[in-house]
Design a protein around this motif. Structure first.
Motif, PDB file in Angstrom:
ATOM      1  N   TRP A 159      53.675  71.117  31.566  1.00 56.74           N
ATOM      2  CA  TRP A 159      52.942  72.268  31.017  1.00 56.74           C
ATOM      3  C   TRP A 159      52.095  72.855  32.159  1.00 56.74           C
ATOM      4  N   LYS A 204      49.530  72.461  16.932  1.00 58.35           N
ATOM      5  CA  LYS A 204      50.920  72.741  16.547  1.00 58.35           C
ATOM      6  C   LYS A 204      51.258  72.091  15.208  1.00 58.35           C
ATOM      7  N   ARG A 231      61.989  78.235  30.395  1.00 61.30           N
ATOM      8  CA  ARG A 231      61.659  77.539  29.156  1.00 61.30           C
ATOM      9  C   ARG A 231      61.850  78.468  27.974  1.00 61.30           C
ATOM     10  N   PHE A 234      60.475  72.975  22.786  1.00 58.29           N
ATOM     11  CA  PHE A 234      60.947  73.565  24.046  1.00 58.29           C
ATOM     12  C   PHE A 234      62.171  72.905  24.651  1.00 58.29           C
ATOM     13  N   LEU A 292      52.169  82.604  30.898  1.00 56.68           N
ATOM     14  CA  LEU A 292      52.640  82.376  29.531  1.00 56.68           C
ATOM     15  C   LEU A 292      51.873  83.255  28.544  1.00 56.68           C
ATOM     16  N   TYR A 324      52.415  67.370  20.149  1.00 52.00           N
ATOM     17  CA  TYR A 324      53.459  67.853  19.230  1.00 52.00           C
ATOM     18  C   TYR A 324      53.912  66.771  18.258  1.00 52.00           C
ATOM     19  N   ASN A 328      56.854  69.088  27.162  1.00 47.60           N
ATOM     20  CA  ASN A 328      56.688  70.516  27.433  1.00 47.60           C
ATOM     21  C   ASN A 328      56.738  70.714  28.936  1.00 47.60           C
ATOM     22  N   VAL A 345      55.497  81.877  24.251  1.00 45.20           N
ATOM     23  CA  VAL A 345      54.448  80.886  24.007  1.00 45.20           C
ATOM     24  C   VAL A 345      54.833  79.933  22.864  1.00 45.20           C
ATOM     25  N   GLY A 346      54.326  78.716  22.946  1.00 42.39           N
ATOM     26  CA  GLY A 346      54.743  77.669  22.017  1.00 42.39           C
ATOM     27  C   GLY A 346      54.072  77.717  20.658  1.00 42.39           C
TER      28      GLY A 346
END
Ligand code: LMR
Length: 393
Positions: free
Chosen positions: A127, A242, A370, A344, A13, A210, A179, A33-34
């Motif tokens: 994850w 986040k 994803r 996601f 990632l 999140y 995730n 990437v998140g």
């Protein structure tokens, strides 16, 4: 000595960030990437964070050491958001600051291991770093299927895993915005999960990274709260990376919930967490947590923060609705994405199709299929849909 080491491939990632940065196509799309992105594709510093950082520069008088538990003002200020009005569950919860959500997960698993946990049940996919931490600690991962093919959560699988557990087992659950799948348990699912945990005696570890990016701050904590109301003990790993946009500043927290009337047990567990933290990172980085503390202690700044969070959530919901409205594109049914949550979702695409999307269309996503919903904007969503149709059709 160093010749004994085997080369490790870079985290897939994180490697994607560099691949995307090196791509010179102006219309490239980063769904890797998140991180949250605005409709213009930016990941700006939150306004409330900017204000808090300025206040820190102006007023912070010392950067002397705090201790392994970090900024306890930050840790305590977060608690009502996570646990609700009765934030300490009558003194049953203690927490400490950690370097990001990863630090919190690491600490939770290391402490559970120290307390005798050997096997950890976890829905997959998850994850990828969860498995890396589990493997690194030498714990045994017992996987179960997180999702059904129709894009809903597989309640039967999690209940079977919990009910078939042995003494010394734990279960790792995502508090919200799963995730990578975006598939969360419903309130009824959480109620059944809480009952099963309470009956089986399995040790629950809930990773909440999140909060506020799914359905709302309270809504995203409701599953966690319903489990905590039923079980005697639990660990909670929390990330502000986040929901405060603090990614690289690494702002996280770890909470321990002990049984009723077990104040001494809670203190002992906390002292062990402290010792593990001291041996691992000594103390967490201060800056981001101090900024979050300032925000949460000031109602005006809190409002600025929650407004920004509301906007983020609304934008992601708009993207999800747009994707769901597209229906089946090529061979991919996008309809379930409308009911999923957070940053996601996983598309049923092959690894080869992911490579083609990257090489032929400049669309970057994880090899698992994803996508980061926030990487899509009203400007690039048509390009994305056309590419999916072409690659999978
Ligand atoms: C992600 O899943 O993209 C984020 O949680 C970033 C990370 O550390 O993997």
């Amino acid at each position: 000595m160093l010749n004994r080491l085997d080369a490790q491939s870079p985290d897939a990632l994180l490697a994607l960030i560099k691949l995307h940065a090196a791509d010179e196509r102006p219309d490239k799309v980063d769904l890797g990437v998140g991180v949250y992105r605005t409709g213009q594709g930016a990941t700006p510093v939150f306004s409330a964070i900017k204000e808090a950082e300025q206040a820190l520069v102006d007023t912070q008088e010392s950067k002397s050491y705090l201790g392994p538990e970090g900024d306890m003002g930050f840790v305590n200020a977060l608690m009502p958001y996570i646990f609700g009005d009765n934030a300490t569950m009558g003194g049953r919860i203690s927490g400490m600051q950690t370097p990001g959500g990863t630090g919190a997960v690491r600490l939770a698993l290391a402490l559970a291991q120290k307390a005798g946990m050997t096997r950890l049940h976890m829905g997959t996919p998850s994850w990828p770093n969860h498995k890396q931490i589990i493997d690194d600690l030498g714990l045994t991962l017992v996987p179960f299927d997180h999702a059904n093919a129709d894009g809903t959560a597989n309640l039967t699988a999690v209940l079977d895993a919990i009910r078939s557990s042995q003494p010394g087992d734990g279960v790792l659950l995502h508090g919200c915005c799963h995730n990578p799948t975006g598939i969360d348990y419903t309130p009824d699912d959480w109620a059944a999960i809480g009952d099963a945990i309470a009956e089986s005696g399995i040790f629950p570890i809930i990773d909440t990274a999140y909060q506020g990016l799914g359905e709302g701050l309270d809504e995203d904590a409701s599953g966690l709260r319903s489990v905590l109301a039923k079980v005697p003990e639990a660990f909670i790993a929390y990330s502000c990376d986040k929901n405060f946009g603090m990614y690289r500043d690494r702002v996280g927290a770890f909470y321990i919930m002990a049984g009723e009337g077990e104040a001494e047990t809670l203190d002992t567990a906390f002292s062990n967490a402290n010792a593990l933290a001291r041996a691992a990172w000594s103390m967490p980085p201060d800056h981001g947590a101090a900024a979050v503390r300032l925000i949460l202690r000031d109602p005006k700044m809190t409002q600025v923060w929650t407004d920004e969070l509301d906007q983020m959530r609304a934008r992601m919901r708009q993207v999800r609705e747009r994707l769901a409205a597209a229906g089946t594109v090529g061979r991919v049914d996008l309809t379930p994405l409308g009911a999923q949550n957070g940053l996601f979702s996983v598309l049923p695409v092959t690894k080869e199709q992911v490579v083609r999307l990257r090489e032929e269309h400049g669309i970057y996503m994880a090899g698992s299929g994803r996508i980061n919903i926030a990487g899509l904007t009203m400007d690039n969503i048509d390009k994305f849909l056309t590419a999916i149709a072409e690659v999978t059709g």
